[in-house]
Design a protein around this motif. Structure first.
Motif, PDB file in Angstrom:
ATOM      1  N   GLN A 184       0.811  -1.213   0.000  1.00 42.25           N
ATOM      2  CA  GLN A 184       0.000   0.000   0.000  1.00 42.25           C
ATOM      3  C   GLN A 184       0.848   1.268   0.000  1.00 42.25           C
ATOM      4  OE1 GLN A 184      -3.352  -0.347   2.565  1.00 42.25           O
ATOM      5  NE2 GLN A 184      -3.656   1.855   2.691  1.00 42.25           N
ATOM      6  N   VAL A 185       2.094   1.177   0.478  1.00 43.35           N
ATOM      7  CA  VAL A 185       2.984   2.343   0.473  1.00 43.35           C
ATOM      8  C   VAL A 185       3.162   2.870  -0.946  1.00 43.35           C
ATOM      9  CG1 VAL A 185       5.341   3.129   0.973  1.00 43.35           C
ATOM     10  CG2 VAL A 185       4.185   1.573   2.544  1.00 43.35           C
ATOM     11  N   ALA A 186       3.072   1.990  -1.940  1.00 42.68           N
ATOM     12  CA  ALA A 186       3.249   2.407  -3.330  1.00 42.68           C
ATOM     13  C   ALA A 186       2.227   3.466  -3.725  1.00 42.68           C
ATOM     14  CB  ALA A 186       3.126   1.196  -4.255  1.00 42.68           C
ATOM     15  N   TYR A 187       1.001   3.355  -3.203  1.00 39.69           N
ATOM     16  CA  TYR A 187      -0.030   4.346  -3.511  1.00 39.69           C
ATOM     17  C   TYR A 187       0.309   5.698  -2.903  1.00 39.69           C
ATOM     18  CZ  TYR A 187      -2.951   0.483  -5.083  1.00 39.69           C
ATOM     19  OH  TYR A 187      -3.450  -0.602  -5.755  1.00 39.69           O
ATOM     20  N   TYR A 188       0.823   5.683  -1.678  1.00 41.44           N
ATOM     21  CA  TYR A 188       1.187   6.944  -1.032  1.00 41.44           C
ATOM     22  C   TYR A 188       2.331   7.624  -1.776  1.00 41.44           C
ATOM     23  CZ  TYR A 188      -1.604   4.983   2.761  1.00 41.44           C
ATOM     24  OH  TYR A 188      -2.618   4.423   3.492  1.00 41.44           O
ATOM     25  N   VAL A 189       3.294   6.826  -2.249  1.00 37.23           N
ATOM     26  CA  VAL A 189       4.406   7.383  -3.019  1.00 37.23           C
ATOM     27  C   VAL A 189       3.878   8.053  -4.278  1.00 37.23           C
ATOM     28  CG1 VAL A 189       6.465   6.808  -4.361  1.00 37.23           C
ATOM     29  CG2 VAL A 189       6.114   5.755  -2.126  1.00 37.23           C
ATOM     30  N   LYS A 190       3.009   7.358  -4.978  1.00 37.53           N
ATOM     31  CA  LYS A 190       2.440   7.916  -6.205  1.00 37.53           C
ATOM     32  C   LYS A 190       1.570   9.128  -5.893  1.00 37.53           C
ATOM     33  CE  LYS A 190       2.020   7.413 -10.698  1.00 37.53           C
ATOM     34  NZ  LYS A 190       3.165   7.365 -11.611  1.00 37.53           N
ATOM     35  N   GLY A 191       0.884   9.096  -4.766  1.00 41.71           N
ATOM     36  CA  GLY A 191       0.032  10.211  -4.373  1.00 41.71           C
ATOM     37  C   GLY A 191       0.814  11.492  -4.160  1.00 41.71           C
ATOM     38  N   PHE A 192       1.937  11.391  -3.481  1.00 46.60           N
ATOM     39  CA  PHE A 192       2.760  12.572  -3.253  1.00 46.60           C
ATOM     40  C   PHE A 192       3.312  13.124  -4.569  1.00 46.60           C
ATOM     41  CE2 PHE A 192       3.183  10.956   1.206  1.00 46.60           C
ATOM     42  CZ  PHE A 192       2.656  12.074   1.815  1.00 46.60           C
ATOM     43  N   GLU A 193       3.569  12.234  -5.521  1.00 45.67           N
ATOM     44  CA  GLU A 193       4.031  12.693  -6.832  1.00 45.67           C
ATOM     45  C   GLU A 193       2.956  13.520  -7.536  1.00 45.67           C
ATOM     46  OE1 GLU A 193       5.179   9.425  -9.226  1.00 45.67           O
ATOM     47  OE2 GLU A 193       6.889   8.837  -7.976  1.00 45.67           O
ATOM     48  N   LYS A 194       1.681  13.116  -7.386  1.00 48.29           N
ATOM     49  CA  LYS A 194       0.600  13.757  -8.120  1.00 48.29           C
ATOM     50  C   LYS A 194       0.037  15.007  -7.449  1.00 48.29           C
ATOM     51  CE  LYS A 194      -2.464  11.532 -10.451  1.00 48.29           C
ATOM     52  NZ  LYS A 194      -2.057  11.586 -11.859  1.00 48.29           N
ATOM     53  N   LEU A 195       0.257  15.162  -6.151  1.00 48.29           N
ATOM     54  CA  LEU A 195      -0.366  16.267  -5.426  1.00 48.29           C
ATOM     55  C   LEU A 195      -0.173  17.627  -6.091  1.00 48.29           C
ATOM     56  CD1 LEU A 195       0.080  15.454  -1.626  1.00 48.29           C
ATOM     57  CD2 LEU A 195      -2.052  15.691  -2.897  1.00 48.29           C
ATOM     58  N   PRO A 196       1.060  17.978  -6.508  1.00 47.28           N
ATOM     59  CA  PRO A 196       1.237  19.312  -7.109  1.00 47.28           C
ATOM     60  C   PRO A 196       0.477  19.482  -8.424  1.00 47.28           C
ATOM     61  CG  PRO A 196       3.343  18.373  -6.413  1.00 47.28           C
ATOM     62  CD  PRO A 196       2.342  17.272  -6.369  1.00 47.28           C
ATOM     63  N   ARG A 197       0.052  18.382  -9.057  1.00 45.29           N
ATOM     64  CA  ARG A 197      -0.601  18.458 -10.368  1.00 45.29           C
ATOM     65  C   ARG A 197      -2.117  18.293 -10.291  1.00 45.29           C
ATOM     66  NH1 ARG A 197       0.825  14.130 -13.161  1.00 45.29           N
ATOM     67  NH2 ARG A 197       2.169  13.086 -11.671  1.00 45.29           N
ATOM     68  N   ILE A 198      -2.664  18.278  -9.089  1.00 48.06           N
ATOM     69  CA  ILE A 198      -4.114  18.120  -8.949  1.00 48.06           C
ATOM     70  C   ILE A 198      -4.823  19.379  -9.450  1.00 48.06           C
ATOM     71  CG2 ILE A 198      -6.008  17.874  -7.303  1.00 48.06           C
ATOM     72  CD1 ILE A 198      -4.173  16.266  -5.551  1.00 48.06           C
ATOM     73  N   LYS A 199      -5.780  19.189 -10.343  1.00 46.33           N
ATOM     74  CA  LYS A 199      -6.549  20.307 -10.884  1.00 46.33           C
ATOM     75  C   LYS A 199      -8.037  20.022 -10.719  1.00 46.33           C
ATOM     76  CE  LYS A 199      -3.129  21.623 -14.385  1.00 46.33           C
ATOM     77  NZ  LYS A 199      -2.866  21.799 -15.848  1.00 46.33           N
ATOM     78  N   PRO A 200      -8.828  21.055 -10.443  1.00 46.03           N
ATOM     79  CA  PRO A 200     -10.275  20.860 -10.297  1.00 46.03           C
ATOM     80  C   PRO A 200     -10.945  20.642 -11.645  1.00 46.03           C
ATOM     81  CG  PRO A 200      -9.736  23.176 -10.092  1.00 46.03           C
ATOM     82  CD  PRO A 200      -8.425  22.454 -10.177  1.00 46.03           C
ATOM     83  N   SER A 201     -12.116  20.026 -11.609  1.00 51.66           N
ATOM     84  CA  SER A 201     -12.932  19.825 -12.807  1.00 51.66           C
ATOM     85  C   SER A 201     -14.305  20.433 -12.565  1.00 51.66           C
ATOM     86  CB  SER A 201     -13.094  18.326 -13.105  1.00 51.66           C
ATOM     87  OG  SER A 201     -11.843  17.721 -13.327  1.00 51.66           O
ATOM     88  N   ASN A 202     -14.869  20.980 -13.621  1.00 54.07           N
ATOM     89  CA  ASN A 202     -16.195  21.579 -13.525  1.00 54.07           C
ATOM     90  C   ASN A 202     -17.235  20.505 -13.837  1.00 54.07           C
ATOM     91  OD1 ASN A 202     -18.434  23.330 -13.610  1.00 54.07           O
ATOM     92  ND2 ASN A 202     -17.102  25.018 -14.252  1.00 54.07           N
ATOM     93  N   VAL A 203     -18.113  20.211 -12.877  1.00 55.56           N
ATOM     94  CA  VAL A 203     -19.039  19.086 -13.030  1.00 55.56           C
ATOM     95  C   VAL A 203     -20.463  19.483 -12.685  1.00 55.56           C
ATOM     96  CG1 VAL A 203     -17.230  17.417 -12.447  1.00 55.56           C
ATOM     97  CG2 VAL A 203     -18.768  18.263 -10.652  1.00 55.56           C
ATOM     98  N   THR A 204     -21.366  18.662 -13.161  1.00 55.42           N
ATOM     99  CA  THR A 204     -22.759  18.692 -12.726  1.00 55.42           C
ATOM    100  C   THR A 204     -23.080  17.313 -12.172  1.00 55.42           C
ATOM    101  OG1 THR A 204     -23.387  20.295 -14.420  1.00 55.42           O
ATOM    102  CG2 THR A 204     -25.162  19.041 -13.392  1.00 55.42           C
ATOM    103  N   ILE A 205     -23.543  17.262 -10.936  1.00 58.95           N
ATOM    104  CA  ILE A 205     -23.866  15.986 -10.295  1.00 58.95           C
ATOM    105  C   ILE A 205     -25.313  16.036  -9.813  1.00 58.95           C
ATOM    106  CG2 ILE A 205     -23.303  14.379  -8.433  1.00 58.95           C
ATOM    107  CD1 ILE A 205     -20.451  15.411  -8.473  1.00 58.95           C
ATOM    108  N   GLU A 206     -26.115  15.082 -10.297  1.00 63.16           N
ATOM    109  CA  GLU A 206     -27.503  14.961  -9.864  1.00 63.16           C
ATOM    110  C   GLU A 206     -27.623  13.715  -9.003  1.00 63.16           C
ATOM    111  OE1 GLU A 206     -32.008  14.209 -11.655  1.00 63.16           O
ATOM    112  OE2 GLU A 206     -30.281  14.413 -13.014  1.00 63.16           O
ATOM    113  N   TYR A 207     -28.226  13.845  -7.834  1.00 65.73           N
ATOM    114  CA  TYR A 207     -28.373  12.680  -6.959  1.00 65.73           C
ATOM    115  C   TYR A 207     -29.781  12.671  -6.364  1.00 65.73           C
ATOM    116  CZ  TYR A 207     -26.821  16.315  -3.633  1.00 65.73           C
ATOM    117  OH  TYR A 207     -26.664  17.491  -2.928  1.00 65.73           O
ATOM    118  N   ASP A 208     -30.569  11.667  -6.776  1.00 68.60           N
ATOM    119  CA  ASP A 208     -31.953  11.496  -6.313  1.00 68.60           C
ATOM    120  C   ASP A 208     -32.753  12.798  -6.372  1.00 68.60           C
ATOM    121  OD1 ASP A 208     -31.479   8.847  -5.932  1.00 68.60           O
ATOM    122  OD2 ASP A 208     -31.489   8.897  -3.745  1.00 68.60           O
TER     123      ASP A 208
END
Length: 304
Positions: A158-182
Motif C-alpha cells: 500500500q505504500v506504493a499508492y502513497y508514493v504515487k500520491g505525493f508525486e501527483k499532489l502538485p498536479r491536482i486540478k479541479p474539474s467543472n461538473v454537474t452531479i444529480e443525486y436522487d
C-alpha cells in the motif's frame, strides 16, 4: 455434492494463492465442495471465467486476488440469469472490499469464512454497461490505483499508492461538473467525487462512515475545489472520519447518481480504469449473495 469454481490471480499478493492452492482445494473439498480452479491470464479473464461458471451453474464462485479480480468476477456475474454465491480470498495490495467485510488476509482464515460463514445479500453498482461492488469515482486522486505499476505494488504494498500520491499532489486540478443525486443537484468545480458502497476506500476505513452494503443506497462524497494545503489536511482528517464535517466536503446518500464533467474525467471502478464520464450510477439492491464471516458486521444494516 456442491460445486465451487476458484478464480484466482496467480500473481496477486506475492503469489500466495498459487502457492497455497493445494491447501485451498483440499479445505473446500472437506467442506463438501467439488472444487476446480482457473488461473487468470490477463484483462477480462476473470470476467469470462465467472460468466462461464454461472452458465455451468456452479454453487459458489470464489474470487481470489485483489479488488480488481473481484471487480472482474462481479462484472461476469452481474447480468447472468443464474448467479452463484460469491466468496473471497483477499490477495491484493489494499483489499478494500475484503477489509469492509472483515475477511482475513491469511488464506487459511479466509477459507474458514468460505466453509463456515453465513449468506448475506449485497448491493452492487452499475454505471452504463459496467459494474462495481465497492467504489466508483473520478478526479485526479482516484487515478492513483491504476497508475501504480503492478511490480511496484508487489514490492511495496500500500505504500506504493502513497508514493504515487505525493508525486501527483502538485498536479491536482479541479474539474467543472454537474452531479444529480436522487433529484438534487450540485454544480461547480471539484477535486474528486466518490460513489461508495462500503466504508473502506483506498485503505481508509472511515471515508464513508455511514455506508452499508445492503441498504440500497450509495454514499456520495464530493470534495469541492480547494487548495493543496487543504487537500493534505483533509487526507489527515479522513483517517479519523472527521472530513465529512468540513465545508469543502459534501456527503450524502442516494440510490441513483448522474455525473457530467466539462473536462475529460476518467472513471475509477474498484480501483481499475473504467473509461471516461459522463455516467449514471445505479444501485442494484441485494443483487448478489455472498459468504461473509458469521458475526455482526458494521458494513451491513440490521433489518430487524
Amino acid at each position: 455434492m456442491k460445486r465451487a469454481r476458484l478464480i484466482y490471480n496467480p500473481t496477486s499478493g506475492r503469489e500466495q494463492v498459487r502457492k497455497q492452492l493445494p491447501f485451498i482445494l483440499e479445505r473446500l473439498e472437506n467442506a463438501g465442495y467439488e472444487t476446480s480452479a482457473h488461473a487468470t491470464t490477463g484483462k477480462d479473464c476473470a470476467k469470462r471465467a465467472a460468466e462461464k461458471a454461472c452458465q455451468n451453474k456452479f454453487d459458489l464462485i470464489i474470487a481470489a486476488g485483489g479488488d480488481g479480480t473481484i471487480n472482474e468476477v462481479v462484472n461476469g456475474m452481474a447480468e447472468m440469469e443464474v448467479r452463484p454465491r460469491l466468496g473471497i480470498i483477499p490477495a491484493g495490495t489494499t483489499n478494500d472490499f475484503a477489509r469492509a467485510l472483515h475477511i482475513p488476509r491469511e488464506v487459511n482464515e479466509a477459507c474458514e469464512v468460505l466453509c463456515n460463514g453465513r449468506i448475506q445479500s449485497v448491493d452492487i453498482g452499475k454505471v452504463e454497461t459496467q459494474y462495481f461492488i465497492n467504489i466508483a469515482g473520478g478526479g485526479t486522486l482516484t487515478e492513483l490505483t491504476y497508475e501504480v505499476p503492478s511490480r511496484l505494488k508487489t514490492m511495496m504494498g500500500q505504500v506504493a499508492y502513497y508514493v504515487k500520491g505525493f508525486e501527483k499532489l502538485p498536479r491536482i486540478k479541479p474539474s467543472n461538473v454537474t452531479i444529480e443525486y436522487d433529484g438534487k443537484w450540485f454544480e461547480g468545480e471539484i477535486m474528486l467525487f466518490l460513489v461508495s458502497n462500503t466504508n473502506s476506500v483506498g485503505g481508509f476505513e472511515k471515508l464513508a462512515p455511514k455506508a452499508y452494503l445492503n441498504d440500497g443506497l450509495f454514499d456520495l462524497l464530493i470534495l469541492k475545489k480547494t487548495n493543496l494545503a487543504d487537500v493534505v489536511r483533509l487526507v489527515s482528517a479522513a483517517m479519523r472520519g472527521e472530513h465529512i464535517k468540513d465545508e469543502s466536503v459534501i456527503y450524502v446518500q442516494a440510490s441513483r447518481i448522474k455525473v457530467h464533467s466539462e473536462q475529460e474525467m476518467q472513471l475509477n471502478l474498484d480501483g481499475e480504469y473504467g473509461g471516461v464520464l459522463p455516467g449514471e450510477f445505479v444501485n442494484l439492491h441485494n443483487h448478489i449473495e455472498m459468504i461473509v464471516p458469521d458475526k455482526d458486521l458494521a458494513c451491513f444494516q440490521r433489518l430487524y
